[in-house]
Design a protein around this motif. Structure first.
Motif, PDB file in Angstrom:
ATOM      1  N   VAL A 148      22.897  40.703  34.047  1.00 25.12           N
ATOM      2  CA  VAL A 148      22.889  41.609  32.898  1.00 25.12           C
ATOM      3  C   VAL A 148      23.852  42.769  33.141  1.00 25.12           C
ATOM      4  O   VAL A 148      24.583  43.196  32.239  1.00 25.12           O
ATOM      5  N   LYS A 149      23.876  43.269  34.375  1.00 22.28           N
ATOM      6  CA  LYS A 149      24.748  44.391  34.702  1.00 22.28           C
ATOM      7  C   LYS A 149      26.214  44.021  34.508  1.00 22.28           C
ATOM      8  O   LYS A 149      27.003  44.818  33.972  1.00 22.28           O
ATOM      9  N   ALA A 150      26.601  42.816  34.913  1.00 22.37           N
ATOM     10  CA  ALA A 150      27.988  42.374  34.736  1.00 22.37           C
ATOM     11  C   ALA A 150      28.370  42.374  33.262  1.00 22.37           C
ATOM     12  O   ALA A 150      29.464  42.809  32.880  1.00 22.37           O
ATOM     13  N   SER A 151      27.460  41.899  32.414  1.00 19.67           N
ATOM     14  CA  SER A 151      27.724  41.881  30.973  1.00 19.67           C
ATOM     15  C   SER A 151      27.912  43.295  30.434  1.00 19.67           C
ATOM     16  O   SER A 151      28.837  43.563  29.657  1.00 19.67           O
ATOM     17  N   ARG A 152      27.033  44.192  30.834  1.00 18.28           N
ATOM     18  CA  ARG A 152      27.104  45.569  30.331  1.00 18.28           C
ATOM     19  C   ARG A 152      28.364  46.281  30.824  1.00 18.28           C
ATOM     20  O   ARG A 152      28.997  47.026  30.075  1.00 18.28           O
ATOM     21  N   ILE A 153      28.732  46.045  32.090  1.00 21.92           N
ATOM     22  CA  ILE A 153      29.953  46.646  32.630  1.00 21.92           C
ATOM     23  C   ILE A 153      31.158  46.213  31.803  1.00 21.92           C
ATOM     24  O   ILE A 153      32.012  47.031  31.425  1.00 21.92           O
ATOM     25  N   GLN A 154      31.239  44.934  31.514  1.00 22.15           N
ATOM     26  CA  GLN A 154      32.366  44.404  30.760  1.00 22.15           C
ATOM     27  C   GLN A 154      32.384  44.932  29.333  1.00 22.15           C
ATOM     28  O   GLN A 154      33.440  45.248  28.781  1.00 22.15           O
ATOM     29  N   GLU A 155      31.208  45.041  28.710  1.00 23.10           N
ATOM     30  CA  GLU A 155      31.126  45.576  27.352  1.00 23.10           C
ATOM     31  C   GLU A 155      31.561  47.042  27.316  1.00 23.10           C
ATOM     32  O   GLU A 155      32.246  47.474  26.388  1.00 23.10           O
ATOM     33  N   LYS A 156      31.139  47.806  28.333  1.00 21.18           N
ATOM     34  CA  LYS A 156      31.507  49.220  28.395  1.00 21.18           C
ATOM     35  C   LYS A 156      33.020  49.371  28.552  1.00 21.18           C
ATOM     36  O   LYS A 156      33.647  50.222  27.900  1.00 21.18           O
ATOM     37  N   ALA A 157      33.613  48.553  29.438  1.00 21.97           N
ATOM     38  CA  ALA A 157      35.057  48.626  29.662  1.00 21.97           C
ATOM     39  C   ALA A 157      35.815  48.251  28.387  1.00 21.97           C
ATOM     40  O   ALA A 157      36.829  48.873  28.045  1.00 21.97           O
ATOM     41  N   ARG A 158      35.315  47.239  27.689  1.00 19.84           N
ATOM     42  CA  ARG A 158      35.939  46.822  26.432  1.00 19.84           C
ATOM     43  C   ARG A 158      35.907  47.946  25.401  1.00 19.84           C
ATOM     44  O   ARG A 158      36.830  48.104  24.601  1.00 19.84           O
ATOM     45  N   GLY A 159      34.844  48.740  25.437  1.00 12.96           N
ATOM     46  CA  GLY A 159      34.686  49.808  24.467  1.00 12.96           C
ATOM     47  C   GLY A 159      35.785  50.851  24.511  1.00 12.96           C
ATOM     48  O   GLY A 159      36.003  51.572  23.532  1.00 12.96           O
ATOM     49  N   VAL A 160      36.489  50.953  25.655  1.00 10.11           N
ATOM     50  CA  VAL A 160      37.596  51.906  25.770  1.00 10.11           C
ATOM     51  C   VAL A 160      38.937  51.184  25.865  1.00 10.11           C
ATOM     52  O   VAL A 160      39.942  51.756  26.292  1.00 10.11           O
ATOM     53  N   GLY A 161      38.937  49.899  25.501  1.00 11.18           N
ATOM     54  CA  GLY A 161      40.191  49.158  25.426  1.00 11.18           C
ATOM     55  C   GLY A 161      40.614  48.438  26.682  1.00 11.18           C
ATOM     56  O   GLY A 161      41.692  47.827  26.709  1.00 11.18           O
ATOM     57  N   PHE A 162      39.795  48.481  27.751  1.00  8.50           N
ATOM     58  CA  PHE A 162      40.149  47.784  28.989  1.00  8.50           C
ATOM     59  C   PHE A 162      39.602  46.361  28.916  1.00  8.50           C
ATOM     60  O   PHE A 162      38.453  46.108  29.262  1.00  8.50           O
ATOM     61  N   ASP A 163      40.432  45.440  28.430  1.00  6.62           N
ATOM     62  CA  ASP A 163      39.954  44.082  28.213  1.00  6.62           C
ATOM     63  C   ASP A 163      41.138  43.144  28.044  1.00  6.62           C
ATOM     64  O   ASP A 163      42.273  43.566  27.801  1.00  6.62           O
ATOM     65  N   TRP A 164      40.855  41.845  28.183  1.00  7.86           N
ATOM     66  CA  TRP A 164      41.866  40.843  27.903  1.00  7.86           C
ATOM     67  C   TRP A 164      42.133  40.798  26.409  1.00  7.86           C
ATOM     68  O   TRP A 164      41.273  41.147  25.597  1.00  7.86           O
ATOM     69  N   GLU A 165      43.314  40.320  26.054  1.00  5.83           N
ATOM     70  CA  GLU A 165      43.675  40.227  24.640  1.00  5.83           C
ATOM     71  C   GLU A 165      43.242  38.908  24.023  1.00  5.83           C
ATOM     72  O   GLU A 165      42.813  38.859  22.875  1.00  5.83           O
ATOM     73  N   GLU A 166      43.349  37.813  24.780  1.00  7.53           N
ATOM     74  CA  GLU A 166      43.043  36.490  24.265  1.00  7.53           C
ATOM     75  C   GLU A 166      42.073  35.771  25.201  1.00  7.53           C
ATOM     76  O   GLU A 166      42.114  35.963  26.419  1.00  7.53           O
ATOM     77  N   LYS A 167      41.226  34.911  24.635  1.00 10.45           N
ATOM     78  CA  LYS A 167      40.246  34.211  25.467  1.00 10.45           C
ATOM     79  C   LYS A 167      40.900  33.211  26.416  1.00 10.45           C
ATOM     80  O   LYS A 167      40.340  32.910  27.475  1.00 10.45           O
ATOM     81  N   ASN A 168      42.099  32.693  26.064  1.00  5.24           N
ATOM     82  CA  ASN A 168      42.772  31.766  26.981  1.00  5.24           C
ATOM     83  C   ASN A 168      43.186  32.476  28.271  1.00  5.24           C
ATOM     84  O   ASN A 168      43.259  31.861  29.338  1.00  5.24           O
ATOM     85  N   GLN A 169      43.439  33.793  28.193  1.00  4.95           N
ATOM     86  CA  GLN A 169      43.741  34.572  29.394  1.00  4.95           C
ATOM     87  C   GLN A 169      42.512  34.654  30.295  1.00  4.95           C
ATOM     88  O   GLN A 169      42.617  34.589  31.527  1.00  4.95           O
ATOM     89  N   VAL A 170      41.354  34.806  29.656  1.00  4.48           N
ATOM     90  CA  VAL A 170      40.106  34.894  30.417  1.00  4.48           C
ATOM     91  C   VAL A 170      39.808  33.555  31.081  1.00  4.48           C
ATOM     92  O   VAL A 170      39.376  33.505  32.235  1.00  4.48           O
ATOM     93  N   TRP A 171      40.026  32.460  30.351  1.00  6.43           N
ATOM     94  CA  TRP A 171      39.762  31.148  30.934  1.00  6.43           C
ATOM     95  C   TRP A 171      40.699  30.873  32.103  1.00  6.43           C
ATOM     96  O   TRP A 171      40.291  30.262  33.100  1.00  6.43           O
ATOM     97  N   ALA A 172      41.945  31.324  31.995  1.00  7.23           N
ATOM     98  CA  ALA A 172      42.893  31.174  33.100  1.00  7.23           C
ATOM     99  C   ALA A 172      42.361  31.906  34.335  1.00  7.23           C
ATOM    100  O   ALA A 172      42.504  31.435  35.468  1.00  7.23           O
TER     101      ALA A 172
END
Length: 267
Positions: A148-172
């Protein structure tokens, strides 16, 4: 003489007042309730939260209603205890959350404009930083289960724009982490591995999979729990069928168990 219990209430406001009256009665007169502290209730609240989670996953509306009531009781109980030491009371709690919601929704109670859900999340995190949070990740409880913590960390980071742009980048990234994990040992033999390093790579792999799940709108906690429940159901079927045939699982071959396991998969 027994106390007169407050009658069933016709409205939410009166029903909440009824709960407060009952809480006062219990705190004053029940030996168990009088003994409780913030600390003694903590583990019980965690248990109630998991019971609510089970009811939600089971889509049992009546059970959900019951568990929500139990959690509501705990919230009132904590507030009652704190009021006895003049730290805060239920009115402070309710006004506090109302003030927070108003402040964090300037697109509803102010003149801020948003285009979508992502704008709302971004504003939420920026407002929290203005309120005094030293880090965007500061609101993630340390005691959360790791998944659960990993999910929340990622959601929080996404909230300020720190995230991948496309899901294919994440799968890579998932495939990259899988390869790094595999590089730590040879699954074909019993070669000694660096356990600490392999553990680290496995953690990276899990983190990347959770990240990908977020991109395709899958809650990893829900997904894993559903798999847990599916395994339990199938394993208990296996136990039942073994018993019906007069056998113990430990005395059966894997091939024999697979017969019943495959039957369970068809149910």
């Amino acid at each position: 003489m027994p106390l007169k219990a407050p009658e069933t209430a016709p409205t939410a406001t009166i029903a909440f007042q009824r709960l407060l009256i009952i809480m006062d009665d219990l705190r004053d007169n029940c030996p168990w309730d009088k003994k409780q502290t913030l600390e003694s209730l903590r583990h019980l609240t965690i248990e109630e939260t998991y019971e609510l989670s089970d009811a939600i996953l089971g889509d049992d509306k009546q059970e959900i209603k019951k568990e929500l009531g139990d959690i509501m009781l705990h919230l009132v109980f904590y507030s009652k205890i704190a009021s006895e030491t003049n730290d805060f009371n239920i009115t402070d709690v309710l006004n506090g959350v109302c003030d927070k919601l108003i402040n964090r929704h300037p697109h509803i109670y102010g003149d801020v404009e948003v285009k979508n859900e992502e704008d709302v999340k971004r504003n939420w995190e920026q407002i929290k930083l203005k309120e005094g949070n030293k880090s965007v990740l500061g609101g993630v409880p340390s005691s959360l289960p790791a998944l659960v913590k990993a999910s929340r960390i990622q959601e929080k980071a996404r909230g300020v724009g720190f995230d991948w742009e496309e899901k294919n980048q994440v799968w890579a990234k998932v495939e990259e982490e899988m390869q790094e994990f595999k590089n730590e040992f040879n699954a074909e033999d019993e070669t000694t591995i660096d356990h600490e390093k392999a553990e680290g790579e496995f953690g990276d792999l899990l983190f990347s999979l959770i990240n990908y799940a977020r991109f395709i709108n899958i809650n990893p906690e829900n997904a894993l729990e559903k798999t847990n429940q599916k395994f339990i159901k199938r394993f208990q079927y296996l136990e039942l069928k073994a018993k019906e045939h007069g056998k113990q699982l430990q005395d059966m071959s894997l091939a024999e168990m697979d017969i019943f396991w495959n039957e369970a998969k068809k149910l």
